[in-house]
Write an enzyme that holds these catalytic residues in place. Structure first.
Site, PDB file in Angstrom:
ATOM      1  N   THR A 199      53.902 -44.472 151.856  1.00  0.00           N
ATOM      2  CA  THR A 199      54.008 -43.593 153.063  1.00  0.00           C
ATOM      3  C   THR A 199      52.983 -44.342 154.379  1.00  0.00           C
ATOM      4  O   THR A 199      53.217 -44.007 155.387  1.00  0.00           O
ATOM      5  CB  THR A 199      53.358 -42.224 152.789  1.00  0.00           C
ATOM      6  OG1 THR A 199      54.294 -41.425 151.946  1.00  0.00           O
ATOM      7  CG2 THR A 199      52.991 -41.208 154.132  1.00  0.00           C
TER       8      THR A 199
ATOM      9  N   SER B 227      56.884 -46.013 146.384  1.00  0.00           N
ATOM     10  CA  SER B 227      56.337 -46.326 145.023  1.00  0.00           C
ATOM     11  C   SER B 227      57.173 -45.992 143.941  1.00  0.00           C
ATOM     12  O   SER B 227      57.141 -46.540 142.953  1.00  0.00           O
ATOM     13  CB  SER B 227      54.843 -45.970 144.904  1.00  0.00           C
ATOM     14  OG  SER B 227      54.805 -44.425 144.745  1.00  0.00           O
TER      15      SER B 227
ATOM     16  N   THR C 112      51.599 -43.517 147.256  1.00  0.00           N
ATOM     17  CA  THR C 112      50.645 -42.655 146.398  1.00  0.00           C
ATOM     18  C   THR C 112      51.412 -42.356 144.999  1.00  0.00           C
ATOM     19  O   THR C 112      50.462 -41.804 144.270  1.00  0.00           O
ATOM     20  CB  THR C 112      49.950 -41.696 147.100  1.00  0.00           C
ATOM     21  OG1 THR C 112      50.945 -40.762 147.641  1.00  0.00           O
ATOM     22  CG2 THR C 112      49.390 -42.241 148.311  1.00  0.00           C
ATOM     23  N   ASP C 113      52.599 -42.230 144.908  1.00  0.00           N
ATOM     24  CA  ASP C 113      53.127 -41.337 144.072  1.00  0.00           C
ATOM     25  C   ASP C 113      52.860 -42.007 142.706  1.00  0.00           C
ATOM     26  O   ASP C 113      52.364 -41.489 141.456  1.00  0.00           O
ATOM     27  CB  ASP C 113      54.810 -41.201 144.126  1.00  0.00           C
ATOM     28  CG  ASP C 113      54.974 -40.162 145.379  1.00  0.00           C
ATOM     29  OD1 ASP C 113      54.303 -39.629 145.587  1.00  0.00           O
ATOM     30  OD2 ASP C 113      56.290 -40.279 145.575  1.00  0.00           O
TER      31      ASP C 113
END
Ligand SMILES: NC(=O)C[C@H](N)C(=O)O
Length: 339
Positions: A17, A66, A100-101
């Site tokens: 993101t 990710s 971030t996942d």
């Protein structure tokens, strides 16, 4: 007067993101955008004051969400980072930008492998570049600022987002949406920022359980042994465990209930796997707290508790350990004893 050279850092951009953009060009779109749309050059151009604090080299390693990364891609990135640190004593630190996942397990992987006092700082964002109050550019600035600070040394891999500095070992993504998603509920943050200045609460330290898997212990082809995470819940029998076993899985992590529990009917399948030399780690689906027991299923179970590690971090640790010492059950038990 000769001006002092700015500290040198290397940024590896992988997408996420922080490099995301709205498909509808909407400044309020924080849910339907696509990750990995903006290049690292564009990211850097959006943060002009960066050039006043550091000499930045950058590389577009991937540009994707990710969820599209895997341990093979991350291992090849880790080896590059270790190579950069080994070959360039002028490098102050390395920054990885990513989605971030899966950031928490990627950071855990870097932390477990990279052997250097200089910081690896992993950052990302929760709002795409096209959003109002996009958080990526300030996160990137703070990540660079942390990477050039001598007070960041000897702390391993750091997760920097939203004014906070967390250890890669303990910090996890706690919320699917909010800017303060990264938390270390039990261990606490290592530090914060006063604007752009990193402030650490403690002297440098590494997580108690951190194990080192140097690049030399890892496969040249970057393929780690296959480990499945299986989720326990009410009415969930052992079928997924039996299926994983039939697929030749080399290790299993159970995201168990509470202290690593699952339906008693899992016991036979777990024991069979352990007897075949396939380690079964019991972690918890609860977001924090330790898993200690490893034998709550009844008499004689020998699963291995994950201690402080959540399922996704326990999975990475098991993969690294199995790559280093395949089929050595005792070594796996020893590693998780202190996790
Ligand atoms: N906030 C984010 O970066 C989420 C994004 N889906 C990713 O992990 O790539």
């Amino acid at each position: 007067m000769v001006e002092a050279a700015l500290p040198k850092v290397k940024i590896y951009a992988t997408g996420g993101t922080i490099a995301g953009a709205s498909n509808s060009n909407s400044s309020t779109d924080t849910t339907q955008y696509s990750a990995g749309q903006v290049t690292v050059e564009q990211l850097l151009q959006a943060v002009p004051p960066l050039k006043d604090i550091a000499m930045i080299e950058s590389e577009q390693f991937t540009n994707t969400g990710s969820n599209q990364l895997n341990t093979s891609i991350l291992l090849s990135l880790t080896k590059k980072i270790q190579g950069d640190l080994d070959s360039d004593s002028n490098l102050s630190g390395v920054i990885v930008t990513m989605g971030t996942d899966t950031l928490e397990e990627a950071a855990f992987l870097f932390d477990s492998i990279i052997d250097d006092e200089r910081p690896i700082v992993v950052t990302g964002a929760m709002r795409p570049t096209t959003s109002l109050s996009a958080d990526g550019s300030f996160n990137l600035f703070q990540a660079v600022s942390a990477s050039i600070s001598s007070s960041s040394r000897n702390r391993g891999t750091l997760i920097v987002l939203n004014d906070r500095i967390g250890s890669a070992y303990y910090t996890f993504k706690s919320n699917t949406r909010t800017l303060d998603t990264f938390q270390a509920l039990e261990a606490g943050f290592l530090g914060t920022f006063a604007g752009i200045e990193p402030i650490y609460y403690y002297q440098p330290a590494r997580a108690t359980g951190r194990q080192l898997y140097p690049v030399s212990s890892l496969p040249a082809n970057n393929n780690l042994p296959s480990v499945s995470i299986l989720y326990a819940a009410l009415d969930q029998g052992p079928a997924q465990l039996d299926f994983a076993a039939s697929q030749g899985v080399q290790g299993v992590v159970i995201a168990g209930e509470g202290d690593g529990e699952a339906d008693r009917t899992w016991l036979d399948s777990m024991t069979k796997l352990m007897n075949r030399g396939v380690p079964v780690i019991t972690a918890s689906r609860s977001p924090s707290g330790t898993v200690q027991a490893g034998n709550n299923f009844g008499n004689g179970t020998t699963s291995i508790p994950s201690k402080t590690l959540n399922p996704q971090k326990a999975k990475i640790l098991l993969q690294l350990q199995l790559a280093k010492a395949p089929l050595d059950m005792q070594a796996v038990k020893d590693v998780f004893k202190t996790a």
